[in-house]
Design an enzyme around this catalytic site. Structure first.
Site, PDB file in Angstrom:
ATOM      1  CG  ASP A 231      12.967  17.787   0.764  1.00 12.03           C
ATOM      2  OD1 ASP A 231      13.275  16.950   1.637  1.00 12.03           O
ATOM      3  OD2 ASP A 231      12.800  18.986   1.011  1.00 12.03           O
TER       4      ASP A 231
ATOM      5  CG  ASP B  36      22.178  13.653   8.365  1.00 13.15           C
ATOM      6  OD1 ASP B  36      23.226  13.252   7.861  1.00 13.15           O
ATOM      7  OD2 ASP B  36      21.959  14.861   8.586  1.00 13.15           O
TER       8      ASP B  36
ATOM      9  CG  PHE C 215      21.655  17.588   1.165  1.00 13.44           C
ATOM     10  CD1 PHE C 215      21.288  17.535   2.501  1.00 13.44           C
ATOM     11  CD2 PHE C 215      20.676  17.797   0.198  1.00 13.44           C
ATOM     12  CE1 PHE C 215      19.959  17.682   2.874  1.00 13.44           C
ATOM     13  CE2 PHE C 215      19.343  17.956   0.574  1.00 13.44           C
ATOM     14  CZ  PHE C 215      18.989  17.898   1.905  1.00 13.44           C
ATOM     15  CB  VAL C 216      21.639  12.057  -1.380  1.00 10.23           C
ATOM     16  CG1 VAL C 216      23.129  11.758  -1.422  1.00 10.23           C
ATOM     17  CG2 VAL C 216      21.029  11.527  -0.075  1.00 10.23           C
TER      18      VAL C 216
ATOM     19  CD  GLU D 261      12.904   9.318   8.633  1.00 13.76           C
ATOM     20  OE1 GLU D 261      12.625   9.441   7.426  1.00 13.76           O
ATOM     21  OE2 GLU D 261      13.066  10.301   9.362  1.00 13.76           O
ATOM     22  CG  ASP D 262      13.863  10.398   4.261  1.00 11.60           C
ATOM     23  OD1 ASP D 262      14.126  10.286   5.486  1.00 11.60           O
ATOM     24  OD2 ASP D 262      13.629  11.497   3.729  1.00 11.60           O
TER      25      ASP D 262
ATOM     26  CE  LYS E  18      23.630  12.340   4.158  1.00  8.72           C
ATOM     27  NZ  LYS E  18      23.442  13.814   4.215  1.00  8.72           N
TER      28      LYS E  18
ATOM     29  CE  LYS F 198       5.673  17.814   2.939  1.00 14.50           C
ATOM     30  NZ  LYS F 198       5.832  19.021   2.113  1.00 14.50           N
ATOM     31  N   GLY F 199       9.397  12.419   3.352  1.00 11.49           N
ATOM     32  CA  GLY F 199      10.551  11.818   2.693  1.00 11.49           C
ATOM     33  C   GLY F 199      10.452  10.323   2.439  1.00 11.49           C
TER      34      GLY F 199
ATOM     35  NE  ARG G 245       9.213  16.139  -0.596  1.00 14.28           N
ATOM     36  CZ  ARG G 245       9.759  16.085   0.619  1.00 14.28           C
ATOM     37  NH1 ARG G 245      10.438  15.029   0.986  1.00 14.28           N
ATOM     38  NH2 ARG G 245       9.644  17.100   1.459  1.00 14.28           N
TER      39      ARG G 245
HETATM   40  P1  IMP Z   1      18.433  13.295  11.275  1.00 16.11           P
HETATM   41  O1  IMP Z   1      17.437  13.682  12.317  1.00 16.11           O
HETATM   42  O2  IMP Z   1      19.643  14.192  11.295  1.00 16.11           O
HETATM   43  O3  IMP Z   1      18.828  11.841  11.324  1.00 16.11           O
HETATM   44  O4  IMP Z   1      17.817  13.632   9.868  1.00 16.11           O
HETATM   45  C1  IMP Z   1      16.808  12.953   9.325  1.00 16.11           C
HETATM   46  C2  IMP Z   1      16.054  13.809   8.334  1.00 16.11           C
HETATM   47  O5  IMP Z   1      16.850  14.860   7.757  1.00 16.11           O
HETATM   48  C3  IMP Z   1      15.654  12.930   7.183  1.00 16.11           C
HETATM   49  O6  IMP Z   1      14.408  12.329   7.427  1.00 16.11           O
HETATM   50  C4  IMP Z   1      15.626  13.900   6.032  1.00 16.11           C
HETATM   51  O7  IMP Z   1      14.372  14.525   5.962  1.00 16.11           O
HETATM   52  C5  IMP Z   1      16.662  14.943   6.362  1.00 16.11           C
HETATM   53  N1  IMP Z   1      17.946  14.654   5.672  1.00 16.11           N
HETATM   54  C6  IMP Z   1      19.123  14.317   6.232  1.00 16.11           C
HETATM   55  N2  IMP Z   1      20.084  14.154   5.307  1.00 16.11           N
HETATM   56  C7  IMP Z   1      19.489  14.377   4.114  1.00 16.11           C
HETATM   57  C8  IMP Z   1      19.958  14.348   2.747  1.00 16.11           C
HETATM   58  O8  IMP Z   1      21.125  14.061   2.423  1.00 16.11           O
HETATM   59  N3  IMP Z   1      19.042  14.646   1.787  1.00 16.11           N
HETATM   60  C9  IMP Z   1      17.736  14.952   2.076  1.00 16.11           C
HETATM   61  N4  IMP Z   1      17.265  14.983   3.325  1.00 16.11           N
HETATM   62  C10 IMP Z   1      18.128  14.708   4.344  1.00 16.11           C
HETATM   63 MG    MG Z   2      12.564  12.941   6.466  1.00 15.93          MG
END
Ligand code: IMP
Ligand code: MG
Length: 179
Positions: free
Chosen positions: A158, A102, A151-152, A98-99, A130, A42-43, A164
């Site tokens: 969310d 990370d 964490f944002v 993507e939002d 990030k 949903k992000g 959100r």
């Molecule tokens: P990744 O797989 O670690 O790259 O994480 C991606 C997903 O983790 C994103 O689509 C978000 O849903 C969640 N996420 C990672 N960091 C944050 C944050 O700082 N705030 C909110 N959601 C996050």
């Molecule tokens: Mg996400």
């Protein structure tokens, strides 16, 4: 909700300006191509809806939803597809929206998953990046903003499904995350 905010990291106005730039760049890069924009629910729903309207060429819009198992603020890299695409990707140009990237595990999973369907190209647009948290090597082709290791929340992102609808990208007060 607003009283839970410690500070604003990126304002709505800064984001809107950047999204217009990204939309213009994407429109130039994909001119004359068959573009499918894939928002990740949903992000990315809010960012994707703004970005899609900033794209001025003909394009299709679709959504995927995936779940990652594990604690709410950490990504585990174990993913399950909850909602898949309606259309074929064979020979088409796919842009994942993507939002935030990370660790990179979610994007890596999505790229592996979608590349099996024979797209002509597969790129990633992310509102936030990030890079300090990366554990796998993934490229963000269209990036809104680089953020430090906080964490944002806001504009689709969310914490435990809330915040959100904050219009800016914010950091919450420590007691909120602790709660
Ligand atoms: P990744 O797989 O670690 O790259 O994480 C991606 C997903 O983790 C994103 O689509 C978000 O849903 C969640 N996420 C990672 N960091 C944050 C944050 O700082 N705030 C909110 N959601 C996050
Ligand atoms: Mg996400």
């Amino acid at each position: 909700m607003q009283q839970d905010v410690e500070r604003i990291l990126i304002s709505e106005a800064e984001m809107q300006a950047k999204i217009r730039e990204l939309g213009a760049q994407i429109s130039r890069d994909y001119a004359g191509k068959d573009l499918v924009v894939v928002g990740i629910l949903k992000g990315a729903a809010l960012f994707c809806s703004d970005l899609f309207r900033a794209i001025s060429i003909k394009a299709e819009l679709d959504f995927m939803r995936i779940s990652s198992y594990g604690a709410s603020t950490k990504s585990t890299g174990v993913h399950r597809v909850l909602l898949d695409l309606d259309y074929t990707l064979e020979g088409r140009h796919v842009l994942i929206v993507e939002d935030i990237v990370d660790t990179g595990l979610t994007i890596k999973f999505l790229k592996d998953y979608l590349s099996q369907r024979g797209p002509a190209s597969l790129r990633v647009a992310s509102l936030l990046d990030k890079p300090s948290r990366r554990t796998v090597d993934v490229t963000v082709d269209y990036r809104g903003f680089e953020v430090p290791d906080f964490f944002v929340v806001g504009n689709g992102l969310d914490y435990a499904e809330k915040y959100r609808n904050l219009r800016d990208i914010c950091i919450l007060k420590p007691e909120v995350y602790g709660g």
